[in-house]
Design an enzyme around this catalytic site. Structure first.
Site, PDB file in Angstrom:
ATOM      1  N   ALA A   1       0.812  -1.231   0.000  1.00  0.00           N
ATOM      2  CA  ALA A   1       0.000   0.000   0.000  1.00  0.00           C
ATOM      3  C   ALA A   1       0.839   1.271   0.000  1.00  0.00           C
ATOM      4  CB  ALA A   1      -0.944  -0.014   1.203  1.00  0.00           C
TER       5      ALA A   1
ATOM      6  N   GLY B   1       3.228   1.811  -2.020  1.00  0.00           N
ATOM      7  CA  GLY B   1       3.664   2.047  -3.397  1.00  0.00           C
ATOM      8  C   GLY B   1       2.680   2.920  -4.165  1.00  0.00           C
TER       9      GLY B   1
ATOM     10  N   GLY C   1      -0.363   0.707  -5.274  1.00  0.00           N
ATOM     11  CA  GLY C   1      -1.092   0.246  -4.095  1.00  0.00           C
ATOM     12  C   GLY C   1      -1.873   1.371  -3.430  1.00  0.00           C
TER      13      GLY C   1
ATOM     14  N   ARG D   1       9.472  -1.552 -13.270  1.00  0.00           N
ATOM     15  CA  ARG D   1      10.566  -1.493 -14.263  1.00  0.00           C
ATOM     16  C   ARG D   1      10.919  -0.047 -14.605  1.00  0.00           C
ATOM     17  NH1 ARG D   1       8.209  -2.203 -20.351  1.00  0.00           N
ATOM     18  NH2 ARG D   1       6.083  -1.555 -19.928  1.00  0.00           N
TER      19      ARG D   1
ATOM     20  N   ASN E   1      11.148 -10.109  -8.303  1.00  0.00           N
ATOM     21  CA  ASN E   1       9.793  -9.955  -7.782  1.00  0.00           C
ATOM     22  C   ASN E   1       9.179 -11.287  -7.350  1.00  0.00           C
ATOM     23  OD1 ASN E   1       9.733  -7.208  -7.872  1.00  0.00           O
ATOM     24  ND2 ASN E   1       8.616  -7.050  -9.809  1.00  0.00           N
TER      25      ASN E   1
ATOM     26  N   VAL F   1      -0.850  -8.120  -8.900  1.00  0.00           N
ATOM     27  CA  VAL F   1      -0.601  -6.990  -9.798  1.00  0.00           C
ATOM     28  C   VAL F   1       0.880  -6.897 -10.166  1.00  0.00           C
ATOM     29  CG1 VAL F   1      -0.760  -4.462  -9.990  1.00  0.00           C
ATOM     30  CG2 VAL F   1      -2.561  -5.738  -8.804  1.00  0.00           C
TER      31      VAL F   1
ATOM     32  N   ASN G   1       4.547  -7.202 -11.452  1.00  0.00           N
ATOM     33  CA  ASN G   1       5.027  -7.674 -12.766  1.00  0.00           C
ATOM     34  C   ASN G   1       6.257  -8.564 -12.663  1.00  0.00           C
ATOM     35  OD1 ASN G   1       3.350  -6.752 -14.872  1.00  0.00           O
ATOM     36  ND2 ASN G   1       4.049  -4.644 -14.530  1.00  0.00           N
TER      37      ASN G   1
ATOM     38  N   HIS H   1       0.609 -10.214 -20.576  1.00  0.00           N
ATOM     39  CA  HIS H   1       0.640  -8.769 -20.364  1.00  0.00           C
ATOM     40  C   HIS H   1       2.065  -8.350 -20.735  1.00  0.00           C
ATOM     41  CE1 HIS H   1       0.212  -4.802 -18.740  1.00  0.00           C
ATOM     42  NE2 HIS H   1       1.006  -5.007 -17.707  1.00  0.00           N
TER      43      HIS H   1
HETATM   44  N1  LIG Z   1       0.019  -5.659 -13.835  1.00  0.00           N
HETATM   45  C1  LIG Z   1      -0.045  -4.374 -14.142  1.00  0.00           C
HETATM   46  O1  LIG Z   1      -0.772  -3.981 -15.054  1.00  0.00           O
HETATM   47  C2  LIG Z   1       0.779  -3.403 -13.350  1.00  0.00           C
HETATM   48  C3  LIG Z   1       0.538  -2.029 -13.447  1.00  0.00           C
HETATM   49  C4  LIG Z   1       1.339  -1.153 -12.735  1.00  0.00           C
HETATM   50  C5  LIG Z   1       2.353  -1.644 -11.910  1.00  0.00           C
HETATM   51  N2  LIG Z   1       2.550  -2.980 -11.847  1.00  0.00           N
HETATM   52  C6  LIG Z   1       3.612  -3.547 -11.007  1.00  0.00           C
HETATM   53  O2  LIG Z   1       3.269  -3.339  -9.636  1.00  0.00           O
HETATM   54  C7  LIG Z   1       4.465  -3.282  -8.859  1.00  0.00           C
HETATM   55  C8  LIG Z   1       4.453  -2.019  -8.008  1.00  0.00           C
HETATM   56  O3  LIG Z   1       4.504  -0.881  -8.838  1.00  0.00           O
HETATM   57  P1  LIG Z   1       4.542   0.593  -8.180  1.00  0.00           P
HETATM   58  O4  LIG Z   1       4.588   1.550  -9.299  1.00  0.00           O
HETATM   59  O5  LIG Z   1       3.487   0.711  -7.133  1.00  0.00           O
HETATM   60  O6  LIG Z   1       5.973   0.552  -7.461  1.00  0.00           O
HETATM   61  P2  LIG Z   1       6.451   1.386  -6.176  1.00  0.00           P
HETATM   62  O7  LIG Z   1       7.949   1.364  -6.201  1.00  0.00           O
HETATM   63  O8  LIG Z   1       5.769   2.689  -6.080  1.00  0.00           O
HETATM   64  O9  LIG Z   1       5.957   0.482  -4.948  1.00  0.00           O
HETATM   65  C9  LIG Z   1       6.536  -0.757  -4.691  1.00  0.00           C
HETATM   66  C10 LIG Z   1       5.904  -1.370  -3.467  1.00  0.00           C
HETATM   67  O10 LIG Z   1       6.517  -2.653  -3.258  1.00  0.00           O
HETATM   68  C11 LIG Z   1       7.134  -2.667  -1.979  1.00  0.00           C
HETATM   69  N3  LIG Z   1       8.399  -3.407  -2.087  1.00  0.00           N
HETATM   70  C12 LIG Z   1       9.444  -3.143  -2.909  1.00  0.00           C
HETATM   71  N4  LIG Z   1      10.431  -4.021  -2.689  1.00  0.00           N
HETATM   72  C13 LIG Z   1      10.009  -4.852  -1.696  1.00  0.00           C
HETATM   73  C14 LIG Z   1      10.590  -5.969  -1.018  1.00  0.00           C
HETATM   74  N5  LIG Z   1      11.811  -6.400  -1.312  1.00  0.00           N
HETATM   75  N6  LIG Z   1       9.844  -6.580  -0.064  1.00  0.00           N
HETATM   76  C15 LIG Z   1       8.607  -6.154   0.229  1.00  0.00           C
HETATM   77  N7  LIG Z   1       7.994  -5.107  -0.364  1.00  0.00           N
HETATM   78  C16 LIG Z   1       8.691  -4.470  -1.324  1.00  0.00           C
HETATM   79  C17 LIG Z   1       7.380  -1.211  -1.598  1.00  0.00           C
HETATM   80  O11 LIG Z   1       7.452  -1.075  -0.179  1.00  0.00           O
HETATM   81  C18 LIG Z   1       6.136  -0.560  -2.186  1.00  0.00           C
HETATM   82  O12 LIG Z   1       5.035  -0.728  -1.324  1.00  0.00           O
HETATM   83  C19 LIG Z   1       5.616  -3.352  -9.875  1.00  0.00           C
HETATM   84  O13 LIG Z   1       6.078  -4.684  -9.997  1.00  0.00           O
HETATM   85  C20 LIG Z   1       4.969  -2.900 -11.171  1.00  0.00           C
HETATM   86  O14 LIG Z   1       5.646  -3.372 -12.320  1.00  0.00           O
HETATM   87  C21 LIG Z   1       1.787  -3.854 -12.532  1.00  0.00           C
HETATM   88  O1  LIG Z   2       4.359  -1.160 -17.940  1.00  0.00           O
HETATM   89  C1  LIG Z   2       4.609  -1.383 -16.753  1.00  0.00           C
HETATM   90  O2  LIG Z   2       5.711  -1.765 -16.343  1.00  0.00           O
HETATM   91  C2  LIG Z   2       3.518  -1.179 -15.738  1.00  0.00           C
HETATM   92  C3  LIG Z   2       2.262  -1.896 -16.109  1.00  0.00           C
HETATM   93  O3  LIG Z   2       2.476  -3.235 -16.437  1.00  0.00           O
HETATM   94  C4  LIG Z   2       1.507  -1.197 -17.205  1.00  0.00           C
HETATM   95  O4  LIG Z   2       1.265  -1.786 -18.255  1.00  0.00           O
HETATM   96  O5  LIG Z   2       1.123  -0.040 -16.978  1.00  0.00           O
END
Ligand SMILES: NC(=O)c1ccc[n+]([C@@H]2O[C@H](COP(=O)([O-])OP(=O)(O)OC[C@H]3O[C@@H](n4cnc5c(N)ncnc54)[C@H](O)[C@@H]3O)[C@@H](O)[C@H]2O)c1
Ligand SMILES: O=C(O)C[C@H](O)C(=O)O
Length: 321
Positions: free
Chosen positions: A9, A11, A14, A85, A98, A121, A123, A178
């Site tokens: 949460a 992040g 989150g 990324r 991850n 969620v 990646n 994805h």
């Molecule tokens: N599937 C999708 O469509 C989609 C879309 C957006 C983001 N994402 C993925 O979601 C993830 C988070 O993205 P974000 O932009 O919120 O990143 P962010 O850096 O803002 O947040 C990362 C979160 O993960 C936690 N975290 C990081 N390393 C950790 C570890 N070693 N142990 C425990 N917790 C840890 C952090 O405390 C934070 O809460 C990424 O993997 C990103 O690629 C996926």
């Molecule tokens: O592209 C990314 O790394 C974040 C997420 O998967 C997205 O498609 O927005």
């Protein structure tokens, strides 16, 4: 009424998702969960959200914590923890790093909230969904990934712009990874209920350009502003609303596929699925010849990578025993 817990949460995705999901009347409790050391941030986030709810007239109770016992009683858990990324990386580059984070939290969810529904969620989301399924020990219909729901929404926006219609007039979906091997289901794309191939007097649809735009959307946004936040956050919110309000919608998410329906098995990847309060149930569909071949390629890539990642995690567990 439901308790929703967001892991990760603190992040970007989150925290926005927690705020977006809390607006639904059926969400009674929103639990903000993070890793130890982040208590002060979570406390601040909870207070900030409560101010927002007072201003908006939202009645959701906000709780927070870093102890696994906070997960107890969750009806839905959203796992967003993990490294995002950079724009010069692919999502697959994040896999091993991850996977260790996802395994850790999946084990906690499996122990503390085994009857919840777990939405992944982090990646690369298809691989992380299999990792979460394996290490949570939960039932396959209770663990699913955001998958290509977001890509499907991106294509929907491109089509609405091209045809100059309201987004609600567009139905389309993208299946598969994805990522770069995603498969647009043109066979299931309609505008105002009319299959796109049956539309007369419309300029030729630039299909390749559109799908390239969807594929590059994530890196384009990351390069420009550092992270994709509102798109994924609201895509997550739609899925949570569908579950808590038992809407029985058919959306495209990453779920474990079975050979008898999809011709492939042993992997989580996006296909059309019925989403209910009871979980996520993939639906078999007939694809065109091109779509079938592309889907096969996508499954192969994800399956190979998933096997490598799971083997690395298993080897690591054996070493530490
Ligand atoms: N599937 C999708 O469509 C989609 C879309 C957006 C983001 N994402 C993925 O979601 C993830 C988070 O993205 P974000 O932009 O919120 O990143 P962010 O850096 O803002 O947040 C990362 C979160 O993960 C936690 N975290 C990081 N390393 C950790 C570890 N070693 N142990 C425990 N917790 C840890 C952090 O405390 C934070 O809460 C990424 O993997 C990103 O690629 C996926
Ligand atoms: O592209 C990314 O790394 C974040 C997420 O998967 C997205 O498609 O927005």
């Amino acid at each position: 009424m439901a308790k929703v817990t967001i892991i990760g949460a603190t992040g970007q995705v989150g925290s926005y998702a927690a705020h977006a999901v809390s607006q639904f009347p059926h969400v009674q409790e929103m639990c903000l969960y993070g890793r130890p050391g982040n208590e002060q941030f979570l406390d601040g986030l909870a207070h900030d959200m409560m101010d927002s709810f007072a201003a908006r007239g939202t009645n959701t109770r906000v709780t927070f914590g870093t102890n696994p016992k906070e997960l107890r009683g969750s009806d839905i858990v959203v796992l967003t923890s993990g490294v995002p990324r950079r724009s010069d990386q692919t999502r697959l580059d994040l896999a091993l790093q991850n996977a260790k984070i996802v395994r850790h939290y999946a084990e906690q969810v499996g122990r503390m909230a085994p009857d919840s529904i777990l939405l992944v969620v982090t990646n690369p989301v298809d691989i992380m969904t299999t990792v979460a399924l394996k290490y949570s020990g939960m039932m396959p219909h209770r663990v699913f990934g955001l998958g290509t729901h977001l890509d499907s929404m991106r294509l929907k926006a491109c089509l609405a712009e091209f045809f100059n219609v309201h987004v609600s007039e567009v139905h389309t979906r993208i299946i598969g990874e994805h990522g770069d091997t995603m498969v647009p289901m043109w066979s299931a794309t309609t505008i105002g209920g009319i299959q796109i191939d049956n539309m007369i007097g419309i300029a030729k649809l630039p299909r390749e350009e559109m799908i390239e735009r969807v594929k590059n959307s994530g890196s384009y946004i990351i390069k420009a502003k550092g992270a994709t936040v509102f798109g994924p956050g609201d895509a997550i919110a739609t899925l949570i609303r569908t579950i808590v309000e038992d809407e029985n919608r058919m959306l495209t998410v990453s779920t474990q596929i079975r050979r008898e329906i999809f011709g492939h098995e042993g992997v989580c990847i996006s296909v059309p699925a019925r989403i209910t309060r009871g979980g996520v149930f993939p639906i078999g569909v007939r694809l065109s010849i091109t779509e079938t071949a592309m889907f096969g390629e996508s499954v192969k890539l994800i399956k190979d990578m998933t096997e490598k990642v799971c083997a690395a995690l298993d080897a690591e567990s054996q070493e530490s025993e």
